[in-house]
Design a protein around this motif. Structure first.
Motif, short mmCIF file in Angstrom:
data_model
loop_
_atom_site.label_atom_id
_atom_site.label_comp_id
_atom_site.label_asym_id
_atom_site.label_seq_id
_atom_site.Cartn_x
_atom_site.Cartn_y
_atom_site.Cartn_z
N LEU A 90 34.87 -12.91 60.19
CA LEU A 90 35.93 -11.94 60.47
C LEU A 90 36.89 -11.84 59.29
CD1 LEU A 90 36.86 -12.75 64.16
CD2 LEU A 90 36.28 -10.49 63.30
N ASN A 91 37.25 -13.00 58.78
CA ASN A 91 38.18 -13.08 57.66
C ASN A 91 37.62 -12.29 56.46
OD1 ASN A 91 40.36 -13.86 56.14
ND2 ASN A 91 39.86 -16.03 56.08
N ARG A 92 36.31 -12.52 56.22
CA ARG A 92 35.65 -11.84 55.11
C ARG A 92 35.60 -10.32 55.35
NH1 ARG A 92 30.17 -14.85 54.11
NH2 ARG A 92 31.29 -16.44 55.27
N ALA A 93 35.23 -9.95 56.58
CA ALA A 93 35.11 -8.52 56.91
C ALA A 93 36.48 -7.84 56.79
CB ALA A 93 34.55 -8.36 58.32
N PHE A 94 37.51 -8.55 57.23
CA PHE A 94 38.85 -7.97 57.19
C PHE A 94 39.31 -7.79 55.74
CE2 PHE A 94 43.55 -8.45 57.29
CZ PHE A 94 43.82 -7.28 57.96
N LYS A 95 39.08 -8.83 54.92
CA LYS A 95 39.50 -8.74 53.53
C LYS A 95 38.70 -7.67 52.79
CE LYS A 95 41.49 -13.30 52.90
NZ LYS A 95 41.21 -14.67 52.45
N ALA A 96 37.42 -7.52 53.16
CA ALA A 96 36.60 -6.47 52.54
C ALA A 96 37.19 -5.11 52.89
CB ALA A 96 35.16 -6.59 53.01
#
Ligand code: ZN
Length: 157
Positions: A90-96
């Motif tokens: 989620l963290n990665r998807a959000f930052k992307a």
């Protein structure tokens, strides 16, 4: 789709006015982390209670602009009950979505096969923030603070 931005604005205002998971947890067993965005004066405090690799409970405190506080509310609602692995995704998807280069620390474990299924839900309402680079730090503050809290939790486990 001219109404999409209105919808996003409504979702953000709803979280700002009715923040989810607002409050505190006892430390220990919970851990506490504090984040500050000096550019805007935003403050986010995150309390996390881990149990068997799952975010068992999360509470959020702090004060600041609507973007920072709405983002913290959305983050808390999205990650509660998730595993730490889902959280990394989620963290990665959000930052992307926020057009931020992934932090190498976020990539400790390989993306599992179902990573594409991760849904950002209400967090997608923050997509429009990308157009205002100065506000991106407001939107990502709660995620940085959550990451800090989890590092703290793992260090004391
Ligand atoms: Zn702000």
């Amino acid at each position: 789709m001219p109404d999409l931005e209105d919808l996003y604005r409504e979702v953000i205002l709803d979280h700002y006015r009715n923040p989810r998971n607002r409050g505190e947890l006892d430390t220990p067993p919970a851990v506490r982390a504090e984040g500050f965005n000096p550019l805007c004066g935003d403050e986010v405090i995150v309390y996390v209670q881990l149990a068997d690799g799952i975010i068992d409970d999360i509470k959020v405190g702090g004060q600041g602009c609507s973007i920072s506080q709405a983002s913290a509310s959305m983050m808390s609602a999205t990650v509660k009950g998730r595993t730490t692995e889902e959280l990394r995704q989620l963290n990665r998807a959000f930052k992307a979505m926020m057009s931020i280069e992934p932090d190498p620390a976020d990539d400790l474990s390989p993306m599992s096969g179902n990573g594409a299924d991760i849904k950002l839900g209400d967090l997608e309402a923050l997509k429009g923030v990308v157009k205002f680079p100065v506000r991106i730090k407001c939107a990502t503050l709660s995620w940085h603070t959550l990451t800090q809290a989890l590092e703290e939790a793992q260090a004391t486990a």
